[in-house]
Enzyme design. Structure first.
Site, PDB file in Angstrom:
ATOM      1  N   LYS A  42      58.682  25.896  55.981  1.00  0.00           N
ATOM      2  CA  LYS A  42      59.059  27.180  55.810  1.00  0.00           C
ATOM      3  C   LYS A  42      59.465  27.950  57.246  1.00  0.00           C
ATOM      4  CE  LYS A  42      54.311  28.014  54.597  1.00  0.00           C
ATOM      5  NZ  LYS A  42      53.619  27.500  53.370  1.00  0.00           N
ATOM      6  N   LYS A  95      60.022  17.140  58.148  1.00  0.00           N
ATOM      7  CA  LYS A  95      59.690  17.813  56.955  1.00  0.00           C
ATOM      8  C   LYS A  95      60.131  19.058  56.595  1.00  0.00           C
ATOM      9  CE  LYS A  95      55.527  20.278  57.610  1.00  0.00           C
ATOM     10  NZ  LYS A  95      54.270  20.724  57.460  1.00  0.00           N
ATOM     11  N   LYS A 143      51.536  22.514  66.097  1.00  0.00           N
ATOM     12  CA  LYS A 143      51.537  24.039  66.176  1.00  0.00           C
ATOM     13  C   LYS A 143      51.103  24.822  67.376  1.00  0.00           C
ATOM     14  CE  LYS A 143      49.941  24.376  61.182  1.00  0.00           C
ATOM     15  NZ  LYS A 143      51.103  24.720  60.724  1.00  0.00           N
TER      16      LYS A 143
HETATM   17  P1  TYM Z   1      50.031  24.074  53.748  1.00  0.00           P
HETATM   18  O1  TYM Z   1      49.876  25.498  53.272  1.00  0.00           O
HETATM   19  O2  TYM Z   1      50.940  23.938  55.298  1.00  0.00           O
HETATM   20  O3  TYM Z   1      50.978  23.383  52.777  1.00  0.00           O
HETATM   21  C1  TYM Z   1      50.534  23.378  51.337  1.00  0.00           C
HETATM   22  C2  TYM Z   1      50.768  22.042  50.812  1.00  0.00           C
HETATM   23  O4  TYM Z   1      52.113  21.627  50.873  1.00  0.00           O
HETATM   24  C3  TYM Z   1      52.464  20.484  51.345  1.00  0.00           C
HETATM   25  N1  TYM Z   1      53.766  20.273  52.102  1.00  0.00           N
HETATM   26  C4  TYM Z   1      54.530  19.427  51.762  1.00  0.00           C
HETATM   27  N2  TYM Z   1      54.506  18.335  50.968  1.00  0.00           N
HETATM   28  C5  TYM Z   1      55.774  17.592  50.914  1.00  0.00           C
HETATM   29  N3  TYM Z   1      56.739  17.767  51.780  1.00  0.00           N
HETATM   30  C6  TYM Z   1      56.751  18.953  52.647  1.00  0.00           C
HETATM   31  N4  TYM Z   1      57.836  19.069  53.427  1.00  0.00           N
HETATM   32  C7  TYM Z   1      55.743  19.784  52.423  1.00  0.00           C
HETATM   33  N5  TYM Z   1      55.388  20.967  53.162  1.00  0.00           N
HETATM   34  C8  TYM Z   1      54.181  21.191  52.799  1.00  0.00           C
HETATM   35  C9  TYM Z   1      50.953  20.165  52.293  1.00  0.00           C
HETATM   36  O5  TYM Z   1      50.904  18.875  52.417  1.00  0.00           O
HETATM   37  C10 TYM Z   1      49.944  20.902  51.385  1.00  0.00           C
HETATM   38  O6  TYM Z   1      49.440  19.926  50.389  1.00  0.00           O
HETATM   39  N6  TYM Z   1      45.542  22.839  55.584  1.00  0.00           N
HETATM   40  C11 TYM Z   1      46.581  22.898  54.302  1.00  0.00           C
HETATM   41  C12 TYM Z   1      45.934  23.899  53.155  1.00  0.00           C
HETATM   42  C13 TYM Z   1      44.644  23.705  53.010  1.00  0.00           C
HETATM   43  C14 TYM Z   1      43.999  22.734  51.951  1.00  0.00           C
HETATM   44  C15 TYM Z   1      42.614  22.901  52.050  1.00  0.00           C
HETATM   45  C16 TYM Z   1      44.720  21.699  51.263  1.00  0.00           C
HETATM   46  C17 TYM Z   1      43.450  24.386  53.484  1.00  0.00           C
HETATM   47  N7  TYM Z   1      42.212  23.976  52.834  1.00  0.00           N
HETATM   48  C18 TYM Z   1      41.816  21.999  51.162  1.00  0.00           C
HETATM   49  C19 TYM Z   1      44.030  20.983  50.351  1.00  0.00           C
HETATM   50  C20 TYM Z   1      42.415  21.216  50.253  1.00  0.00           C
HETATM   51  C21 TYM Z   1      47.813  23.705  54.806  1.00  0.00           C
HETATM   52  O7  TYM Z   1      47.795  24.159  55.930  1.00  0.00           O
HETATM   53  O8  TYM Z   1      48.758  23.160  53.731  1.00  0.00           O
END
Ligand code: TYM
Length: 337
Positions: free
Chosen positions: A207, A204, A115
């Site tokens: 968005k 991956k 990032k």
């Molecule tokens: P974020 O918002 O980027 O993504 C949310 C969830 O979606 C999953 N994900 C994917 N899984 C499979 N294939 C993909 N292409 C793909 N893109 C996204 C991510 O692995 C995630 O599970 N830091 C986290 C949010 C967060 C969180 C937490 C999660 C903040 N605090 C505590 C669990 C527990 C994040 O930015 O995910």
């Protein structure tokens, strides 16, 4: 009672990757375990503001929560829905954990490297993001954290911080989340999920990727989504095999087919083994995604904002109670109380 917890940022409409990697597994776990476990689903809205938000954040937050309901989430007394910014203990614990974490381990986080890459100046939130995530998890003593593979490193960091903290104070103040390999088993999967970019399956699905056909968004019309699957990049090997290294495009399609239909990957791979028509595979996956999106979007349109606010009322009162109690233990350990 065990706690299962997850959160999805709401910077925009979510992708099929978010849905299959985290949202749907969470809904399936909640529906299976909510009689004997606490299920915490929250919107990490403080995590959302580390980068640009598409549209209105408030609208995105409510829509994000509706997604869980549209995906079939049960609602009962053990299922709690809340917004991170409405539970101030998250930010407070994040600061305290900043004083436990080291620059070295935080700098090693792949998401931080990705990032911040190419940015002239990167905000401190991007660097600190995994520590806030650790706070999100540890405040609720969550053992299970269903996330996609890209977040595994953050769950491992959370485990390390919790163990270091407990060791330093000689008490088991924090519950250590289970290892990511065991998280995967708990989700009923053989491996962590990383849904791939449809045009460049070595990456991956994200968005933030510009090319429209690289990703399926949850508000794509089912027909448009099906077309994107039909135009997915494959290879010229002419065999259907699960091999993410040599055949990432084909493997991605097999994985999507398994996840959308809640079928074991091995079973889907077996069904297609020995077949050679990539067109047939694409048609099958396109049909599965189309059916899934049609059902999902029909359910989504029937969910009102009021339903979500009602759940938030209960959820935020529960979350503040649990989080403040854990925060107090931590503050006491440090001599802050
Ligand atoms: P974020 O918002 O980027 O993504 C949310 C969830 O979606 C999953 N994900 C994917 N899984 C499979 N294939 C993909 N292409 C793909 N893109 C996204 C991510 O692995 C995630 O599970 N830091 C986290 C949010 C967060 C969180 C937490 C999660 C903040 N605090 C505590 C669990 C527990 C994040 O930015 O995910």
């Amino acid at each position: 009672m065990k706690t299962i917890l997850t959160g999805l940022r709401s910077n925009s409409v979510l992708t099929l990757g978010n849905y299959l990697g985290a949202l749907l597994p969470m809904v399936r776990l909640a529906n299976k375990h909510s009689n004997e476990a606490q299920v915490n689903i929250f919107v990490p809205d403080l995590h959302s503001i580390i980068s640009e938000v598409d549209g209105d954040l408030q609208t995105n937050i409510i829509r994000n929560l509706k997604y869980y309901l549209a995906a079939g989430l049960v609602t009962n007394d053990n299922v709690h829905i809340y917004r991170q910014s409405h539970v101030p203990a998250h930010s407070e614990l994040c600061w305290i954990l900043n004083c436990v974490a080291t620059m070295g381990e935080t700098s090693r986080m792949i998401q931080y490297k990705e990032k911040s890459k190419g940015q002239e100046s990167c905000n401190v939130g991007i660097f600190d993001y995994p520590i806030l995530m650790a706070a999100d998890i540890l405040l609720y003593s969550a053992e299970y954290v269903p996330v996609g593979e890209d977040q595994f490193q953050h769950v491992e960091l959370t485990r390390n911080l919790a163990m270091r903290f407990n060791h330093r104070f000689g008490e088991d103040i924090f519950t250590i989340p289970v290892k990511t390999a065991d998280q995967v088993k708990f989700m009923g999967l053989s491996d962590g999920v990383r849904v791939r970019d449809l045009l460049d399956p070595t990456k991956k699905m994200s968005k933030s990727t510009k090319a429209e056909n690289s990703k399926i968004m949850l508000d794509d019309t089912p027909e448009k989504a099906a077309k994107k699957i039909m135009s997915a990049t494959t290879d010229s090997l002419g065999k259907i095999k699960f091999d993410m290294f040599n055949q990432p495009g084909i493997s991605n399609l097999l994985q999507i087919e398994a996840l959308v239909n809640d079928r074991p990957l091995d079973e889907v791979v077996e069904e297609w083994s020995g077949k050679t028509s990539y067109g047939d595979l694409k048609k099958q996956v396109a049909e599965s995604v189309k059916t899934m999106l049609t059902n999902f979007q029909t359910k989504l349109s029937a969910i009102s904002d009021e339903q979500v606010y009602e759940l938030l009322n209960e959820g935020e009162s529960y979350a503040n109670k649990v989080a403040n109690a854990k925060l107090y233990e931590v503050q006491k350990a440090f001599g802050l109380r």
